[in-house]
Design a protein around this motif. Sequence first.
Motif, PDB file in Angstrom:
ATOM      1  N   PHE A  38       0.836  -1.193   0.000  1.00  0.00           N
ATOM      2  CA  PHE A  38       0.000   0.000   0.000  1.00  0.00           C
ATOM      3  C   PHE A  38       0.873   1.245   0.000  1.00  0.00           C
ATOM      4  O   PHE A  38       1.716   1.423   0.883  1.00  0.00           O
ATOM      5  CB  PHE A  38      -0.916   0.019   1.233  1.00  0.00           C
ATOM      6  CG  PHE A  38      -2.073  -0.938   1.144  1.00  0.00           C
ATOM      7  CD1 PHE A  38      -3.367  -0.462   0.989  1.00  0.00           C
ATOM      8  CD2 PHE A  38      -1.872  -2.307   1.210  1.00  0.00           C
ATOM      9  CE1 PHE A  38      -4.444  -1.348   0.904  1.00  0.00           C
ATOM     10  CE2 PHE A  38      -2.932  -3.198   1.113  1.00  0.00           C
ATOM     11  CZ  PHE A  38      -4.228  -2.717   0.956  1.00  0.00           C
ATOM     12  N   SER A  41      -3.151   4.999   2.512  1.00  0.00           N
ATOM     13  CA  SER A  41      -4.131   4.316   3.347  1.00  0.00           C
ATOM     14  C   SER A  41      -5.333   3.846   2.531  1.00  0.00           C
ATOM     15  O   SER A  41      -5.773   4.522   1.587  1.00  0.00           O
ATOM     16  CB  SER A  41      -4.628   5.247   4.459  1.00  0.00           C
ATOM     17  OG  SER A  41      -3.635   5.476   5.424  1.00  0.00           O
ATOM     18  N   GLY A  70       2.891  -1.923   4.311  1.00  0.00           N
ATOM     19  CA  GLY A  70       3.065  -0.507   3.993  1.00  0.00           C
ATOM     20  C   GLY A  70       4.489  -0.208   3.579  1.00  0.00           C
ATOM     21  O   GLY A  70       5.080   0.780   4.027  1.00  0.00           O
ATOM     22  N   THR A 273       9.798  -0.053   4.958  1.00  0.00           N
ATOM     23  CA  THR A 273       8.507   0.597   5.133  1.00  0.00           C
ATOM     24  C   THR A 273       8.565   2.017   4.574  1.00  0.00           C
ATOM     25  O   THR A 273       9.548   2.737   4.757  1.00  0.00           O
ATOM     26  CB  THR A 273       8.077   0.640   6.606  1.00  0.00           C
ATOM     27  OG1 THR A 273       9.034   1.387   7.371  1.00  0.00           O
ATOM     28  CG2 THR A 273       7.969  -0.761   7.176  1.00  0.00           C
ATOM     29  N   ILE A 279      -2.344   1.519   7.361  1.00  0.00           N
ATOM     30  CA  ILE A 279      -2.661   0.796   6.136  1.00  0.00           C
ATOM     31  C   ILE A 279      -4.167   0.813   5.899  1.00  0.00           C
ATOM     32  O   ILE A 279      -4.631   1.007   4.776  1.00  0.00           O
ATOM     33  CB  ILE A 279      -2.121  -0.649   6.218  1.00  0.00           C
ATOM     34  CG1 ILE A 279      -0.591  -0.640   6.121  1.00  0.00           C
ATOM     35  CG2 ILE A 279      -2.709  -1.516   5.107  1.00  0.00           C
ATOM     36  CD1 ILE A 279       0.040  -2.007   6.221  1.00  0.00           C
ATOM     37  N   VAL A 295      -1.892  -7.546   8.754  1.00  0.00           N
ATOM     38  CA  VAL A 295      -1.479  -6.182   8.484  1.00  0.00           C
ATOM     39  C   VAL A 295      -0.125  -5.954   9.151  1.00  0.00           C
ATOM     40  O   VAL A 295       0.005  -6.119  10.359  1.00  0.00           O
ATOM     41  CB  VAL A 295      -2.524  -5.172   9.017  1.00  0.00           C
ATOM     42  CG1 VAL A 295      -2.109  -3.748   8.706  1.00  0.00           C
ATOM     43  CG2 VAL A 295      -3.894  -5.472   8.432  1.00  0.00           C
ATOM     44  N   CYS A 298       4.613  -1.420   8.495  1.00  0.00           N
ATOM     45  CA  CYS A 298       4.262  -0.035   8.191  1.00  0.00           C
ATOM     46  C   CYS A 298       4.771   0.844   9.322  1.00  0.00           C
ATOM     47  O   CYS A 298       4.953   0.385  10.444  1.00  0.00           O
ATOM     48  CB  CYS A 298       2.764   0.138   8.011  1.00  0.00           C
ATOM     49  SG  CYS A 298       1.772  -0.289   9.447  1.00  0.00           S
TER      50      CYS A 298
END
Length: 299
Positions: A38, A41, A70, A273, A279, A295, A298
Amino acid sequence: SPFASGARARDAIRDLKKAGVTPSDGATVWIHGGTYAFAESFLLTAEDSGTPDSPITYRGVDGEVPRLIGGRALPASAFQPVTDEAVLKRLDTAAHGQVFYGDLRALGINDYGQMPDHFEAAPAVSELYFDGARMTLAQWPNEGWAEIAEVIESGPAPWRNYASDQPGVFAYSGDRPSRWATAPAVWLQGYWCFDWAVDSIRVKSIDTDKKHITLAQQHVYGIGSGNRAPRRYKAFNLVEELDQPGEYYIDRDNGMLYFWPPAAIADQSVVLTTLRDPIIAMNNASNVVLRGLTVEMCA
């Protein structure tokens, strides 16, 4: 065919809701296993809400693991052994032949985050992951803490009614800090006064003759023993202390990443990151279900 992004699936549900054809039992976005990077966001707002009887669900396909990260995967081909004499001179001799470097700018990565002069919680800066595990920003000592030899100037210490407009200054023992005197930036994390207050402060200067370190900012409680245990600190963000597997350093001025990998780079994933925001972010969204998602990685 599947949608290429979560945002596209989210927008498809918005279109269904606008057309009034959302299924009575809600809608589910099925996400297959794999790694999804990603750059911004994934935002869900009030218009992405479900109802108690018709929730909106984002979930992994049974038996598969979607990993939402992330960061950017760095190819093994981006890393080369360090041969620059100027860098080798700064490295510990134990690291010669072990440390690799990667040109982040050449990979299109230009923002690594900035560490403030003084912070408590971890700042939103780039971190390095190897085979899914977070690596360690080069530090000294590698284990435990170094102890302050003597407080020269505490800075303001309101808990003992001492006022001062000076930053903290302390004496160190040994010669290790002399290695940092020419480093572009040094941060110290410390228990400067109380054992329940740990934070990080950038170094203003190091006097290797007097063996004094002056901090760039005052500590809120000053430097001094508010507890029986010795006051202690550790240095980090130094290529000079990149001396064991799993440590790394980012040269922000030149966009270079230095890394001592704990195993062959070609055999594992390397991720830096880059996303500073969550995220997944929700703003006034309700009756949304997230299930079976990993997840990670990040800032």
